[in-house]
Design an enzyme around this catalytic site. Structure first.
Site, short mmCIF file in Angstrom:
data_model
loop_
_atom_site.label_atom_id
_atom_site.label_comp_id
_atom_site.label_asym_id
_atom_site.label_seq_id
_atom_site.Cartn_x
_atom_site.Cartn_y
_atom_site.Cartn_z
N HIS A 244 7.71 -26.81 0.23
CA HIS A 244 7.03 -27.88 -0.50
C HIS A 244 5.90 -27.34 -1.34
O HIS A 244 4.98 -28.08 -1.70
CB HIS A 244 6.55 -28.94 0.50
CG HIS A 244 7.67 -29.49 1.32
ND1 HIS A 244 8.40 -30.59 0.93
CD2 HIS A 244 8.25 -29.04 2.46
CE1 HIS A 244 9.36 -30.81 1.81
NE2 HIS A 244 9.30 -29.88 2.76
N LYS B 98 -13.13 1.97 -1.76
CA LYS B 98 -14.09 2.30 -0.70
C LYS B 98 -15.26 3.10 -1.29
O LYS B 98 -16.42 2.85 -1.00
CB LYS B 98 -13.42 3.12 0.41
CG LYS B 98 -12.48 2.30 1.30
CD LYS B 98 -11.98 3.13 2.48
CE LYS B 98 -11.06 2.34 3.37
NZ LYS B 98 -10.60 3.06 4.55
N GLU C 221 0.82 -1.21 0.00
CA GLU C 221 0.00 0.00 0.00
C GLU C 221 0.86 1.26 0.00
O GLU C 221 0.43 2.31 -0.48
CB GLU C 221 -0.92 0.01 1.24
CG GLU C 221 -2.37 -0.24 0.87
CD GLU C 221 -3.31 -0.18 2.04
OE1 GLU C 221 -4.21 -1.02 2.06
OE2 GLU C 221 -3.17 0.66 2.94
O1 PA5 Z 1 -3.34 1.38 5.88
C1 PA5 Z 1 -4.40 1.91 5.62
O2 PA5 Z 1 -4.54 3.13 5.65
C2 PA5 Z 1 -5.63 1.07 5.25
O3 PA5 Z 1 -5.31 -0.26 5.11
C3 PA5 Z 1 -6.68 1.23 6.34
O4 PA5 Z 1 -6.14 0.81 7.54
C4 PA5 Z 1 -7.91 0.39 6.03
O5 PA5 Z 1 -8.43 0.77 4.78
C5 PA5 Z 1 -8.97 0.58 7.10
O6 PA5 Z 1 -9.25 1.93 7.27
P1 PA5 Z 1 -9.92 2.47 8.58
O7 PA5 Z 1 -9.00 2.26 9.71
O8 PA5 Z 1 -10.16 3.91 8.31
O9 PA5 Z 1 -11.19 1.70 8.76
#
Ligand code: PA5
Length: 468
Positions: A323, A437, A294
């Site tokens: 394996h 989202k 990410e």
């Molecule tokens: O690292 C990130 O920003 C994302 O993976 C969020 O943690 C994830 O989308 C969940 O978001 P939130 O904590 O706002 O529910």
């Protein structure tokens, strides 16, 4: 200088070990290092100005004492802790619990555990969530709802799902079975906490989900489960002393980032496999998968140009995946690096019995501690990859403990920021996740997303191509 309990052995990333044209050369490191130094200077300045609060979370005494106070207050009261969150709001807590609690935690008796069982239904899969709800009666359960934005559909849906049986079972006391972790001031969860008087912990602004494991996101469940969060933070503090060091040899996070970047951009190793040799560390690799993907997988660079860049992180488990995956790793395309995570000592010993002394090819294992076998397998895989010219490095943990895990996670977070600079992307945003989202909100008819919904409807008019 005292011996570090976490070391990074990079020998086999280098051309000297795996061959010219395959490994990173010393010259390439010398060449890129001034750029790394420049990036570190910038990051250090941003840390000092308070722009990058994740660097100093371990110094937040207020946060730690509030968490400890709450954990003390509810100690012994709940049989189950159900954490509802997704992505950065779930992967850190899972990584900590798996690494630092016995792997059979939920199967131990209440007396053996002395803390709640732990469930993280981090997917709105009705079969998964329903199964967790079935084994966690609301009367015995504390629900930790974790969302930074306070609006993520998966999290809010699971929250609303558990609320019905919770309120039915405990019409008066349901609030005491909830604890929120969210933004200090913004978002729906904060609003609900205020309106309903529900205990809520904050994720400091400026700390994104995947960098939040050392905030109340990771520390609250860890403390509730009896993990020593001060030791965890002490490990992070130890590593924080090194992240701005100027030399390659004394800065493992910058060295890690530089080697991964060079292997990718100069040798085509665009897949970065993390392969712990310990079941308890597999979810650390999973946590890292999100962090690296990410943070570095981006369409645009910092100059606003379309680059569609980023390495693909992969989580694997030794020896299990020897394996399954290692055939590909050793003989497939030269497009991967490997990061092994190996504890020097396991917390348990399990010995093989002597049952077939007449069969030498079985008897050689008799008396052996299986941990010795696992460590030997790690070394064997490293050797096989090295012989096949595959760049690989190893984090060696003295043992799996709160301090070494805290240190490792901090190191990888710091490495991600350096890697972001090298790839010239913003490692702290996630526009691709946000786009998903938005589409979900539109599909489910959330107000404010009508235009997106109209676009989706238009798209749906196109004929589908089905194979059956
Ligand atoms: O690292 C990130 O920003 C994302 O993976 C969020 O943690 C994830 O989308 C969940 O978001 P939130 O904590 O706002 O529910």
């Amino acid at each position: 200088m005292s011996e570090s309990r976490l070391k990074l052995d990079v020998t086999r990333m280098m051309a000297d070990a795996i061959g010219k044209g395959y490994g990173v050369s010393s010259g390439e490191i010398e060449q890129i290092w001034p750029r790394v130094m420049n990036l570190l200077q910038g990051l250090e300045a941003r840390r000092k100005s308070g722009e990058l609060p994740f660097y100093t979370l371990h110094e937040n005494e207020d946060m730690v004492s509030r968490i400890e106070e709450y954990a003390e207050k509810v100690r012994g009261r709940f049989k189950n802790l159900v954490l509802i969150g997704i992505g950065g709001s779930a992967l850190g807590p899972i990584a900590l619990a798996d690494a630092l609690l016995p792997l059979n935690w939920n199967h131990l008796s209440d007396e053996e555990r002395k803390a709640p069982r732990f469930f993280v239904p981090d997917n709105p899969d009705p079969e998964y969530l329903g199964a967790v709800m079935e084994v966690c009666p609301p009367e015995d359960t504390l629900y930790n709802i974790v969302t930074k934005s306070g609006g993520t559909a998966e999290t809010m849906a699971a929250y609303l799902a558990v609320m019905t049986p919770l309120k039915e079972a405990l019409p008066e006391e349901w609030r005491e079975h909830l604890v929120f972790t969210t933004d200090p001031s913004k978002g729906n969860l904060r609003k609900i906490a205020r309106n309903e008087g529900i205990t809520a912990f904050s994720i400091p602004s400026g700390v994104g989900g995947r960098f939040s494991v050392m905030t109340s996101v990771g520390l609250l469940p860890a403390a509730l489960l009896g993990i020593n969060i001060r030791d965890l933070l002490a490990g992070a503090a130890e590593q924080s002393e090194k992240v701005f060091n100027r030399e390659f040899e004394t800065n493992p996070s910058a060295a890690y980032a530089a080697l991964q970047y060079l292997a990718h951009t100069q040798r085509g190793a665009r897949m970065h496999v993390m392969m712990p040799y310990a079941n308890s560390l597999y979810r650390v690799a999973d946590w890292f998968r999100q962090l690296w993907a990410e943070s570095l997988g981006k369409r645009m660079n910092l100059q606003g140009e379309v680059v569609n860049t980023g390495p693909t992180p992969i989580a694997a488990l030794g020896a299990t995946d020897q394996h399954s995956q290692v055939q590909l790793y050793v003989e497939g395309p030269h497009d991967k690096t490997f990061t092994f995570v190996v504890p020097r000592n396991f917390r348990r010993k399990v010995h093989c019995g002597k049952h077939h002394s007449d069969i030498e090819s079985v008897d050689y294992l008799a008396g052996l501690d299986v941990g010795v076998l696992l460590r030997a397998e790690a070394e064997a895989t490293q050797r096989a990859l090295t012989a096949a010219h595959r760049p690989n490095m190893t984090f060696v943990l003295e043992e799996i403990a709160p301090d070494t895990i805290g240190e490792l996670l901090y190191l990888l977070e710091a490495a991600t920021l350096v890697a972001g600079g090298l790839y010239e992307v913003n490692p702290l945003d996630q526009p691709g996740v946000e786009a998903g989202k938005v589409a979900t909100y539109a599909l489910l008819g959330r107000s404010g997303y009508e235009d997106h919904r109209a676009e989706i409807e238009k798209e749906r008019q196109r004929p589908s191509k089905i194979v059956q």
